[in-house]
Design an enzyme around this catalytic site. Sequence first.
Site, PDB file in Angstrom:
ATOM      1  N   GLN A  17      31.145  -3.965  41.595  1.00 17.43           N
ATOM      2  CA  GLN A  17      30.492  -3.376  40.357  1.00 17.43           C
ATOM      3  C   GLN A  17      31.061  -3.442  38.958  1.00 17.43           C
ATOM      4  O   GLN A  17      30.642  -3.912  37.994  1.00 17.43           O
ATOM      5  CB  GLN A  17      30.407  -1.825  40.542  1.00 17.43           C
ATOM      6  CG  GLN A  17      29.778  -0.914  39.514  1.00 17.43           C
ATOM      7  CD  GLN A  17      29.695   0.403  39.642  1.00 17.43           C
ATOM      8  OE1 GLN A  17      29.530   1.004  38.861  1.00 17.43           O
ATOM      9  NE2 GLN A  17      29.994   0.739  40.978  1.00 17.43           N
ATOM     10  N   LYS A  75      36.844 -22.157  49.487  1.00 19.70           N
ATOM     11  CA  LYS A  75      37.969 -22.567  50.375  1.00 19.70           C
ATOM     12  C   LYS A  75      37.487 -23.982  50.817  1.00 19.70           C
ATOM     13  O   LYS A  75      38.434 -24.931  51.404  1.00 19.70           O
ATOM     14  CB  LYS A  75      37.790 -21.733  51.678  1.00 19.70           C
ATOM     15  CG  LYS A  75      38.405 -20.337  51.315  1.00 19.70           C
ATOM     16  CD  LYS A  75      38.389 -19.526  52.591  1.00 19.70           C
ATOM     17  CE  LYS A  75      38.831 -18.308  52.318  1.00 19.70           C
ATOM     18  NZ  LYS A  75      39.039 -17.413  53.572  1.00 19.70           N
ATOM     19  N   ASN A  96      37.111 -10.211  39.399  1.00 20.54           N
ATOM     20  CA  ASN A  96      37.786  -8.918  39.972  1.00 20.54           C
ATOM     21  C   ASN A  96      38.150  -9.083  41.253  1.00 20.54           C
ATOM     22  O   ASN A  96      37.913  -7.868  42.086  1.00 20.54           O
ATOM     23  CB  ASN A  96      36.825  -7.874  39.643  1.00 20.54           C
ATOM     24  CG  ASN A  96      35.475  -7.811  40.415  1.00 20.54           C
ATOM     25  OD1 ASN A  96      35.082  -8.951  40.872  1.00 20.54           O
ATOM     26  ND2 ASN A  96      34.899  -6.718  40.534  1.00 20.54           N
ATOM     27  N   PHE A  97      38.710 -10.091  41.685  1.00 20.61           N
ATOM     28  CA  PHE A  97      39.315 -10.530  43.258  1.00 20.61           C
ATOM     29  C   PHE A  97      40.311  -9.608  43.077  1.00 20.61           C
ATOM     30  O   PHE A  97      41.047  -9.060  42.099  1.00 20.61           O
ATOM     31  CB  PHE A  97      39.517 -11.534  43.823  1.00 20.61           C
ATOM     32  CG  PHE A  97      38.403 -12.496  43.819  1.00 20.61           C
ATOM     33  CD1 PHE A  97      37.561 -12.552  45.130  1.00 20.61           C
ATOM     34  CD2 PHE A  97      37.768 -13.468  42.920  1.00 20.61           C
ATOM     35  CE1 PHE A  97      36.697 -13.443  45.155  1.00 20.61           C
ATOM     36  CE2 PHE A  97      36.522 -14.253  43.000  1.00 20.61           C
ATOM     37  CZ  PHE A  97      36.340 -14.214  44.442  1.00 20.61           C
ATOM     38  N   LYS A 136      45.045  -2.615  45.957  1.00 18.69           N
ATOM     39  CA  LYS A 136      43.764  -2.593  45.749  1.00 18.69           C
ATOM     40  C   LYS A 136      43.186  -1.054  45.238  1.00 18.69           C
ATOM     41  O   LYS A 136      43.657  -0.125  45.340  1.00 18.69           O
ATOM     42  CB  LYS A 136      42.950  -2.673  46.984  1.00 18.69           C
ATOM     43  CG  LYS A 136      43.180  -4.258  47.343  1.00 18.69           C
ATOM     44  CD  LYS A 136      42.370  -4.567  48.676  1.00 18.69           C
ATOM     45  CE  LYS A 136      42.425  -5.837  49.125  1.00 18.69           C
ATOM     46  NZ  LYS A 136      41.746  -6.363  50.325  1.00 18.69           N
ATOM     47  N   GLU A 139      36.367   2.360  42.596  1.00 13.16           N
ATOM     48  CA  GLU A 139      35.940   3.546  41.755  1.00 13.16           C
ATOM     49  C   GLU A 139      36.774   4.872  41.930  1.00 13.16           C
ATOM     50  O   GLU A 139      37.304   5.202  40.848  1.00 13.16           O
ATOM     51  CB  GLU A 139      34.384   3.691  41.861  1.00 13.16           C
ATOM     52  CG  GLU A 139      33.899   5.000  41.149  1.00 13.16           C
ATOM     53  CD  GLU A 139      33.955   4.630  39.528  1.00 13.16           C
ATOM     54  OE1 GLU A 139      34.444   5.357  39.010  1.00 13.16           O
ATOM     55  OE2 GLU A 139      33.467   3.737  39.060  1.00 13.16           O
ATOM     56  N   ASP A 168      34.588   1.831  37.492  1.00 15.48           N
ATOM     57  CA  ASP A 168      33.973   0.385  37.872  1.00 15.48           C
ATOM     58  C   ASP A 168      33.219   0.095  36.533  1.00 15.48           C
ATOM     59  O   ASP A 168      33.443  -0.942  35.706  1.00 15.48           O
ATOM     60  CB  ASP A 168      33.230   0.389  38.970  1.00 15.48           C
ATOM     61  CG  ASP A 168      33.889  -0.136  40.329  1.00 15.48           C
ATOM     62  OD1 ASP A 168      34.697  -0.686  40.323  1.00 15.48           O
ATOM     63  OD2 ASP A 168      33.480   0.563  41.270  1.00 15.48           O
ATOM     64  N   GLY A 243      37.269  21.528  24.321  1.00 10.96           N
ATOM     65  CA  GLY A 243      37.547  20.769  22.898  1.00 10.96           C
ATOM     66  C   GLY A 243      37.626  22.053  21.750  1.00 10.96           C
ATOM     67  O   GLY A 243      37.671  23.253  22.239  1.00 10.96           O
ATOM     68  N   GLY A 244      37.352  21.491  20.560  1.00  9.37           N
ATOM     69  CA  GLY A 244      37.064  22.702  19.685  1.00  9.37           C
ATOM     70  C   GLY A 244      35.953  23.626  19.703  1.00  9.37           C
ATOM     71  O   GLY A 244      36.133  24.530  19.016  1.00  9.37           O
ATOM     72  N   GLN A 245      34.861  23.353  20.282  1.00 10.00           N
ATOM     73  CA  GLN A 245      33.654  23.958  20.128  1.00 10.00           C
ATOM     74  C   GLN A 245      33.429  24.515  21.806  1.00 10.00           C
ATOM     75  O   GLN A 245      33.299  23.850  22.636  1.00 10.00           O
ATOM     76  CB  GLN A 245      32.540  23.351  19.751  1.00 10.00           C
ATOM     77  CG  GLN A 245      32.900  22.326  18.508  1.00 10.00           C
ATOM     78  CD  GLN A 245      33.089  23.285  17.298  1.00 10.00           C
ATOM     79  OE1 GLN A 245      32.594  24.444  17.178  1.00 10.00           O
ATOM     80  NE2 GLN A 245      33.737  23.083  16.300  1.00 10.00           N
TER      81      GLN A 245
END
Length: 409
Positions: A17, A75, A96-97, A136, A139, A168, A243-245
């Site tokens: 992903q 290989k 992303n191995f 490793k 997610e 991911d 947050g502020g609200q």
Amino acid sequence: MSKALEGVRVLDLSHVQAGPTGTQLLAWMGADVIKVEMPGRGDITRGQLQDVKGADSLYYTMLNSNKRSITVNLKSPNGKVVIEELVRRCDVVLENFGPGVLDRQGFTWERFQELNPRIIYASIKGFGPGPYQDCKAYENVAQCMGGAASTTGWGDGPPTVTGAQIGDSGTGVHTIAGILAALYQRERTGKGQRVEVAMTDAVLNLCRVKMRDQQRLMRGPLPEYPNEEFGDAVPRAGNASGGGQPGAALRTAPGGPNDYVYVIIQPPSWEPLMKLCGREELITDPGYATPQARLPKIPECFSIIEKWTMTKTKFEVMKALNDVDVPCGPILSMKDIYEDKSLYERGFLVEVDHPTRGRYVQVGSPIKLSDSPVEVKRSPLLGEHTDEVLEWLGYGKDEIAAMHKEGAV
């Protein structure tokens, strides 16, 4: 009409992903993305979570539209030659191995530079340099170690991962920002460079407001949070905005699992909210009239509003509140979103025909460029473009046949 990244060629060595999310964005912007997959199997997601027997899974199709697929055995000596030829002709390589996998096969940053000094080599790993760099990550691991899980959920419940794939897909988007910056810098320097993004770093970047609150907590309790007690770490605060609200998810009719609407109380919103709720006396009541007065009574304030929201559907609440400029949003189920015709009309949800699984719905590009419109195309079949790419590299038909026979491609 030309595309923003027309002429940019990407060698996609990524899988699952994080990487495919990024390269799909590049493909949507016009880059020629050549996805390399293992002969006979391909990206592991082709066979994961299958819902149509013998067809690529939606997990794969959702992340690989607009790409070309070639199969190469990394290989095999001849397979390695193919990869090196592609590196010579591409602008970007993304992988992303697991840590060290490509290095052990001889595909190091130094080797790529020798083959093509202009190459931009992007790598996604679970962790940056440090004690975890050889570990490793997936997610949920990234969410747990990047600060998301510890700050998501309810105060009396366990740490919770979010349904949004911030580990991911979030990392993939961060990586594309780096790649585009490197391409732009190359226009001035003529040189490629290394782009590295760690999944846990990307998650923490998306959790930066919680790092803000960690430092605020060192100076005392966080009054915007609904928690009654505070320890030495930012707590889980349910659906409070933090947050502020002030914000909260409130129940609506008819009371189903997703019959809620998220309502935010901004200072100018209090008066119209109280008028809708039939509690006009609270508009000027000193105990409620100002944000400071309401702050210790936030749960009570939302309880007042919820008595009104429970008399209407979430969409009726949305219309009523938007009519008086109160920020809100109904909680939409995936079914609600899947059936939203407006998303199809503006091309964000796209129906795509596929030769083996039939028609499916693809989430389109969230990025809209006025001079580079996106045409969402189906994901490729395994190895669909192998011979086409090999011919482009200069291989003859007999050579290609021999490489298939020996298992190099």
